[in-house]
Design an enzyme around this catalytic site. Structure first.
Site, PDB file in Angstrom:
ATOM      1  N   LYS A  64      38.927  45.890  47.641  1.00 41.56           N
ATOM      2  CA  LYS A  64      38.529  46.795  46.642  1.00 41.56           C
ATOM      3  C   LYS A  64      37.569  47.412  47.317  1.00 41.56           C
ATOM      4  CE  LYS A  64      36.032  44.425  42.902  1.00 41.56           C
ATOM      5  NZ  LYS A  64      35.086  43.340  41.974  1.00 41.56           N
TER       6      LYS A  64
ATOM      7  N   SER B   7      36.479  42.474  36.871  1.00 42.70           N
ATOM      8  CA  SER B   7      36.430  43.997  37.661  1.00 42.70           C
ATOM      9  C   SER B   7      37.345  43.773  38.924  1.00 42.70           C
ATOM     10  CB  SER B   7      34.720  43.927  37.539  1.00 42.70           C
ATOM     11  OG  SER B   7      35.126  43.072  39.533  1.00 42.70           O
TER      12      SER B   7
ATOM     13  N   SER C 103      35.280  37.877  38.232  1.00 44.90           N
ATOM     14  CA  SER C 103      36.185  39.045  39.166  1.00 44.90           C
ATOM     15  C   SER C 103      36.621  38.929  39.652  1.00 44.90           C
ATOM     16  CB  SER C 103      34.845  40.221  39.175  1.00 44.90           C
ATOM     17  OG  SER C 103      34.472  40.352  38.127  1.00 44.90           O
TER      18      SER C 103
HETATM   19  N1  GLN Z   1      32.934  40.013  33.591  1.00 46.79           N
HETATM   20  C1  GLN Z   1      31.958  39.843  33.804  1.00 46.79           C
HETATM   21  C2  GLN Z   1      31.341  40.886  33.688  1.00 46.79           C
HETATM   22  O1  GLN Z   1      32.076  42.007  33.309  1.00 46.79           O
HETATM   23  C3  GLN Z   1      32.312  39.962  35.668  1.00 46.79           C
HETATM   24  C4  GLN Z   1      31.835  40.453  36.336  1.00 46.79           C
HETATM   25  C5  GLN Z   1      32.447  40.116  37.881  1.00 46.79           C
HETATM   26  O2  GLN Z   1      32.391  39.270  38.503  1.00 46.79           O
HETATM   27  N2  GLN Z   1      31.966  41.434  38.676  1.00 46.79           N
HETATM   28  O3  GLN Z   1      29.878  40.964  34.239  1.00 46.79           O
END
Ligand code: GLN
Length: 486
Positions: free
Chosen positions: A76, A151, A175
């Site tokens: 990532k 994400s 994410s």
């Molecule tokens: N969807 C969540 C957010 O927007 C989680 C994001 C994540 O785990 N980085 O914060």
């Protein structure tokens, strides 16, 4: 080879049926072919990857190969990689070259894994759909009109489309698990502190955890073996003996107590998701697991608490992007303050700005007690609820997300709808608990459904064992997306 598990690849490399250079080349070719359409990678450096593959082949020839030596792993683009661009999905870091490697990147390299490239992601890991990336959305290999989740959407799509046998992600509120669910692959969020955050670009430091994404639980175990471990450079890294997460994969299912929280099977769950998850629960019961009905009544408070705490921490962490120290700087400005303002206005996307504003607000004098402190109290209560639940059960089962992958654009204008999709992944994150997602079926549209397993702190081996046993008896995780045939 593109469809092989890590264990199979490892065996093929050991038997000299393939070299790491050949294997890496094959995955790079696949990336070249599919990426223009899927947009799962932001940066691919063929020569860099092949040089690592040559080094891995040499390591193996010297007889000091481990299970991951020579195997390509995608990263990532939140993991800093020395001498290579690390964008975090943002215009702010579009041209940022990291001067050092993240701890996990070092560990993977030490194990001889080959870094395959940097995967697309929501900007600063803020999002659930990958639509917030400065580099454009990622497409879901099961249906290109849909999101892969976020994400870590690029990582999940890359693994699903067989562009990489495995990838790293990060999970702040879901994410790793949610994109794994949307993309039909497996993802693990480890216990907070198990994997070092050193060299991961920070979003919400009390929640951020690095985790592996792969096609089976057994592969997740191999990756976690390398990723986990104490690192003095992360003050929340836990100093505890290393475990071998492959040891418990053949665990006995008889007597395993599986907790089923009513809140995870209530309203708002798509029928296709419910059916697949209930069928998986029935499979566990048929193996002798014992069903324990639970209530986690504060589940509905998790999303509002998270969307106070995470932006609060983000507003502080992202203060460093000021045009002076890292990345982007506005071209035209009148004075220093104007330079700060223009830099941040030009280089942050809308979601990031919104969170910085929310975060600054909830931390400000007069609102701190009402919002931030309150959210912290809720967080503590949610953690307590889990502690009580784990007196009665060993693993909590439920859906990873209430829906399957939605269409690109479908929720982009409605942040509340988008945030509510995180309802089942946020609680474990707030409590610092390990949780994983594995495929457990498909809905009527042919989209993958994710089954979530959550456990007590440091129960990764149990979660991976239960997931592995399920995968020995089912084929869901072996399906190849029809839009990206081999
Ligand atoms: N969807 C969540 C957010 O927007 C989680 C994001 C994540 O785990 N980085 O914060």
């Amino acid at each position: 080879m593109l469809d092989a598990t890590l264990a199979e690849l490892s065996a093929a490399l050991a038997a000299k049926r393939v070299s790491s250079v050949e294997l890496t080349g094959a995955f790079l070719d696949r990336v070249r072919k599919l990426n223009p359409d899927l947009n799962a990678f932001i940066t691919v450096d063929r020569e860099r990857s092949l040089a690592q593959a040559r080094a891995a082949d040499a390591k193996r020839a010297h007889g000091d190969a481990g299970p991951l030596t020579g195997i390509p792993v995608a990263l990532k683009d939140i993991y800093c990689t020395k001498g290579q661009r690390t964008t975090c999905g943002s215009r702010m870091l579009e041209h940022f070259i990291s001067p050092y490697d993240a701890h996990v990147v070092e560990q993977l390299e030490r194990a001889g894994a080959v870094a395959l490239g940097k995967c697309n992601m929501d900007e600063f890991a803020m999002g659930s759909s990958n639509e917030n990336s400065y580099f454009g959305p990622v497409r879901n290999p099961w249906d290109r009109r849909r999101v892969p989740g976020g994400s870590s959407g690029g990582s999940a799509a890359a693994v699903a489309a067989r562009m990489a046998p495995a990838a790293t992600g990060t999970d702040t509120g879901g994410s790793v698990r949610q994109p794994a669910a949307f993309s039909g692959v497996c993802g693990l969020r480890p216990t907070y502190g198990l994997v070092s955050r050193y060299g991961l670009i920070a979003f919400a430091s009390s929640l951020d955890q690095a985790g592996p994404i792969a096609r089976s639980a057994a592969d997740l175990a191999l990756l976690l073996n390398v990723m986990a471990g104490f690192d003095a450079r992360d003050s929340t890294s836990l100093d505890r003996p290393k475990e071998d997460y492959t040891e418990n994969l053949e665990m006995r299912m008889g007597g395993l107590r599986i907790g089923l929280p009513a809140e995870y099977f209530g309203e708002g769950i798509e029928p296709g998701v419910r059916m697949a998850v209930e069928a998986a629960v029935a499979w566990f019961e048929a193996q002798g697991a014992r069903r324990v009905e639970l209530e986690l009544s504060r589940t509905k408070l998790a999303v509002p608490a998270y969307y106070v705490i995470a932006p609060a921490e983000a507003s502080s962490n992202l203060a460093r992007f000021d045009g002076v120290r890292y990345g982007y700087r506005a071209k035209e400005y009148s004075d220093l303050v104007d330079m700060y303002c223009r830099t941040r206005a030009e280089a942050f996307g809308a979601e990031v700005k919104q969170r910085i504003l929310v975060g600054t607000y909830v931390l400000s004098h007069g609102y701190y007690d009402a919002y931030y402190l309150q959210a912290q109290k809720v967080r503590r209560l949610i953690a307590q609820d889990f502690s009580l639940a784990f007196e009665k059960c060993d693993v909590i089962l439920g859906p990873t997300a209430p829906t399957t992958a939605f269409e690109i654009g479908a929720k982009a204008g409605d942040p509340v709808q988008m945030y509510l999709g995180d309802i089942f992944t946020i609680p474990a994150a707030l409590a610092g608990l390990p949780a994983l997602s594995i495929p457990c079926g498909f809905d009527e549209k042919g989209l993958p459904v994710g089954l979530q397993l959550m456990g007590e702190h440091f129960s990764e081996a149990t979660l991976l064992g239960a997931a592995h046993r399920y995968q020995q008896a089912t084929e869901w995780h072996k399906r190849i997306p029809k839009e990206t045939p081999l």
